[in-house]
Design a protein around this motif. Structure first.
Motif, PDB file in Angstrom:
ATOM      1  N   LEU A 143       0.864  -1.184   0.000  1.00  0.00           N
ATOM      2  CA  LEU A 143       0.000   0.000   0.000  1.00  0.00           C
ATOM      3  C   LEU A 143       0.896   1.228   0.000  1.00  0.00           C
ATOM      4  N   VAL A 144       0.815   2.024  -1.061  1.00  0.00           N
ATOM      5  CA  VAL A 144       1.617   3.229  -1.180  1.00  0.00           C
ATOM      6  C   VAL A 144       0.711   4.437  -0.978  1.00  0.00           C
ATOM      7  N   ALA A 145       1.118   5.349  -0.105  1.00  0.00           N
ATOM      8  CA  ALA A 145       0.336   6.543   0.179  1.00  0.00           C
ATOM      9  C   ALA A 145       1.204   7.786   0.024  1.00  0.00           C
ATOM     10  N   GLN A 146       0.553   8.859  -0.416  1.00  0.00           N
ATOM     11  CA  GLN A 146       1.233  10.150  -0.532  1.00  0.00           C
ATOM     12  C   GLN A 146       0.546  11.146   0.395  1.00  0.00           C
ATOM     13  N   HIS A 147       1.308  11.703   1.323  1.00  0.00           N
ATOM     14  CA  HIS A 147       0.783  12.692   2.261  1.00  0.00           C
ATOM     15  C   HIS A 147       1.949  13.566   2.722  1.00  0.00           C
ATOM     16  N   PRO A 148       1.763  14.883   2.839  1.00  0.00           N
ATOM     17  CA  PRO A 148       2.892  15.763   3.190  1.00  0.00           C
ATOM     18  C   PRO A 148       3.482  15.498   4.569  1.00  0.00           C
ATOM     19  N   ASN A 149       2.733  14.859   5.478  1.00  0.00           N
ATOM     20  CA  ASN A 149       3.248  14.612   6.827  1.00  0.00           C
ATOM     21  C   ASN A 149       3.963  13.260   6.956  1.00  0.00           C
ATOM     22  N   LEU A 150       4.082  12.506   5.864  1.00  0.00           N
ATOM     23  CA  LEU A 150       4.817  11.251   5.928  1.00  0.00           C
ATOM     24  C   LEU A 150       6.322  11.472   6.066  1.00  0.00           C
ATOM     25  N   ASP A 151       6.756  12.710   6.009  1.00  0.00           N
ATOM     26  CA  ASP A 151       8.175  12.995   6.267  1.00  0.00           C
ATOM     27  C   ASP A 151       8.492  12.964   7.754  1.00  0.00           C
ATOM     28  N   LYS A 152       7.452  12.819   8.597  1.00  0.00           N
ATOM     29  CA  LYS A 152       7.663  12.783  10.041  1.00  0.00           C
ATOM     30  C   LYS A 152       6.947  11.586  10.663  1.00  0.00           C
ATOM     31  N   VAL A 153       7.055  10.418  10.024  1.00  0.00           N
ATOM     32  CA  VAL A 153       6.504   9.193  10.599  1.00  0.00           C
ATOM     33  C   VAL A 153       7.341   8.810  11.809  1.00  0.00           C
ATOM     34  N   THR A 154       6.686   8.707  12.966  1.00  0.00           N
ATOM     35  CA  THR A 154       7.384   8.376  14.210  1.00  0.00           C
ATOM     36  C   THR A 154       7.376   6.878  14.481  1.00  0.00           C
ATOM     37  N   GLN A 155       6.215   6.246  14.258  1.00  0.00           N
ATOM     38  CA  GLN A 155       6.119   4.807  14.522  1.00  0.00           C
ATOM     39  C   GLN A 155       4.978   4.209  13.711  1.00  0.00           C
ATOM     40  N   VAL A 156       5.223   3.034  13.150  1.00  0.00           N
ATOM     41  CA  VAL A 156       4.188   2.234  12.487  1.00  0.00           C
ATOM     42  C   VAL A 156       4.083   0.942  13.287  1.00  0.00           C
ATOM     43  N   PHE A 157       2.879   0.607  13.762  1.00  0.00           N
ATOM     44  CA  PHE A 157       2.739  -0.402  14.801  1.00  0.00           C
ATOM     45  C   PHE A 157       2.632  -1.833  14.279  1.00  0.00           C
ATOM     46  N   SER A 158       1.860  -2.086  13.233  1.00  0.00           N
ATOM     47  CA  SER A 158       1.622  -3.475  12.815  1.00  0.00           C
ATOM     48  C   SER A 158       1.924  -3.737  11.353  1.00  0.00           C
ATOM     49  N   PHE A 159       2.418  -2.750  10.629  1.00  0.00           N
ATOM     50  CA  PHE A 159       2.882  -2.918   9.260  1.00  0.00           C
ATOM     51  C   PHE A 159       4.373  -2.585   9.235  1.00  0.00           C
ATOM     52  N   ASP A 160       5.048  -3.068   8.208  1.00  0.00           N
ATOM     53  CA  ASP A 160       6.369  -2.556   7.890  1.00  0.00           C
ATOM     54  C   ASP A 160       6.202  -1.323   7.011  1.00  0.00           C
ATOM     55  N   TYR A 161       7.167  -0.425   7.070  1.00  0.00           N
ATOM     56  CA  TYR A 161       7.044   0.844   6.345  1.00  0.00           C
ATOM     57  C   TYR A 161       8.394   1.230   5.772  1.00  0.00           C
ATOM     58  N   LYS A 162       8.367   1.750   4.554  1.00  0.00           N
ATOM     59  CA  LYS A 162       9.580   2.221   3.910  1.00  0.00           C
ATOM     60  C   LYS A 162       9.275   3.501   3.152  1.00  0.00           C
ATOM     61  N   PRO A 163       9.981   4.608   3.458  1.00  0.00           N
ATOM     62  CA  PRO A 163       9.761   5.831   2.679  1.00  0.00           C
ATOM     63  C   PRO A 163      10.265   5.676   1.250  1.00  0.00           C
ATOM     64  N   LEU A 164       9.541   6.253   0.319  1.00  0.00           N
ATOM     65  CA  LEU A 164       9.939   6.247  -1.089  1.00  0.00           C
ATOM     66  C   LEU A 164      10.337   7.674  -1.445  1.00  0.00           C
ATOM     67  N   VAL A 165      11.601   7.856  -1.756  1.00  0.00           N
ATOM     68  CA  VAL A 165      12.116   9.199  -1.967  1.00  0.00           C
ATOM     69  C   VAL A 165      12.765   9.288  -3.348  1.00  0.00           C
ATOM     70  N   PRO A 166      11.947   9.359  -4.406  1.00  0.00           N
ATOM     71  CA  PRO A 166      12.542   9.479  -5.744  1.00  0.00           C
ATOM     72  C   PRO A 166      13.266  10.809  -5.928  1.00  0.00           C
ATOM     73  N   TYR A 167      12.801  11.828  -5.219  1.00  0.00           N
ATOM     74  CA  TYR A 167      13.470  13.137  -5.248  1.00  0.00           C
ATOM     75  C   TYR A 167      13.930  13.445  -3.827  1.00  0.00           C
ATOM     76  N   GLU A 168      15.208  13.658  -3.645  1.00  0.00           N
ATOM     77  CA  GLU A 168      15.762  13.788  -2.298  1.00  0.00           C
ATOM     78  C   GLU A 168      15.140  14.931  -1.516  1.00  0.00           C
ATOM     79  N   SER A 169      14.668  15.957  -2.186  1.00  0.00           N
ATOM     80  CA  SER A 169      14.120  17.116  -1.500  1.00  0.00           C
ATOM     81  C   SER A 169      12.659  16.921  -1.098  1.00  0.00           C
TER      82      SER A 169
END
Length: 316
Positions: free
Chosen positions: A195-221
């Motif tokens: 499941l891929v989601a786009q949201h401006p606050n995903l740059d500050k994910v603190t904890q994901v409890f029952s899924f694994d999570y990986k940021p996708l950063v095609p553009y470093e900025s």
């Protein structure tokens, strides 16, 4: 052939000697299952038709098999490139280009002291088309089983997958989201779903409890997109429609006080993709809203937060 098998053998009567696996010019190969005999296996083979995405598990994202072709000659001038590749998994939607000759693959001997080189190597690139996949799914939804039982659980949206994005709690410096994925398809489960989601606050994910999570950063900025997927052996399999046909997790995000808002649907994702297919979001004017700061009355806030529960994303 090791690591795979053909669906048809064809007429092998004119060939003498060893029994052929197949004698047809057009073949369909299926990867072997995990329970294949050891002498029928090959390196990175026998995935049972299941491959993970590269982001989830690079080692599990590769599948291979070996096939010996007769009457092909013994030089790179006599070998002809195969044509008309079609990738049938996972489901329709892939279009493959022609085979292209690339530098020959180099192999290491088992003792890793000597390199050998393939006679010829070619690559075939297959790209995924959401429009082709959606059209195939639409046709499949309207096709009943032989016993006339439905393929999808009856809902008002009649979509195979629903994603709930539930704004659950609002703290002073953090906010909490519950994500639930429900499968309404009676004939299909989803192994190693993504499941891929786009949201401006995903740059500050603190904890994901029952899924694994990986940021996708095609553009470093820009860091506003991430991939959620199931934990191995725990919830990486989304079962068919029914009591077990759902997975869920919660996400804790740190607030960016300069941009954080519950107005005009800001708290909900901009885009969502399930297994590569884009989900359909509801109109922006249907989103609920909340005050930006946490309430001093926890009971009153619980009532408000509960009203935000919204089935917002429908696949196809």
């Amino acid at each position: 052939m090791v690591g795979a098998q053909t669906t048809e053998q064809g007429d092998c009567s004119k060939f003498k000697g060893n029994i052929l696996i197949a004698a047809k010019r057009t073949l369909q190969w299926l990867t072997c299952s995990l329970e294949s005999l050891y002498n029928q296996q090959f390196t990175n083979c026998c995935k049972g038709g299941v491959m993970a995405s590269w982001g989830q598990d690079p080692a599990a994202s590769i599948s291979a098999f070996q096939v010996s072709v007769g009457l092909a000659g013994t030089s790179n001038k006599t070998v002809k490139l195969p044509k008309n590749f079609t990738l049938l998994g996972p489901g329709p939607g892939y279009t493959c280009g022609p085979a292209k000759i690339v530098p020959s693959t180099v192999f290491l001997t088992p003792d890793r002291r000597r390199k050998t080189q393939a006679l010829m190597t070619w690559n075939v690139t297959c790209t995924y088309s959401q429009s082709d996949s959606k059209e195939a799914h639409r046709k499949g939804i309207n096709t009943p089983k032989k016993d006339n039982s439905p393929l999808l659980q009856c809902t008002h949206h009649m979509c195979p997958i629903r994603v709930h994005w539930h704004v659950k709690l609002n703290y002073k410096d953090y906010w909490r989201v519950k994500i639930a994925i429900t499968n309404f398809n009676y004939r299909m489960n989803y192994t190693q779903w993504t499941l891929v989601a786009q949201h401006p606050n995903l740059d500050k994910v603190t904890q994901v409890f029952s899924f694994d999570y990986k940021p996708l950063v095609p553009y470093e900025s820009i860091n506003d997109t991430g991939m959620f997927y199931g934990m191995k052996y725990y919830n990486d399999l989304l079962m068919e429609a029914g009591p077990e046909g759902n997975v869920q997790s919660e996400v804790l995000l740190q607030k960016n006080k300069e941009t954080f808002s519950f107005k005009q649907g800001w708290a909900f994702p901009r885009k969502v993709y399930f297994n590569g297919d884009e989900c359909l979001l509801p109109p922006p004017d249907t989103y609920p809203f909340l005050p930006n700061s946490a309430s001093a009355d926890p009971v009153a806030f619980f009532i408000v937060a509960s009203s935000v529960f919204l089935g917002m994303l429908f696949l196809f």
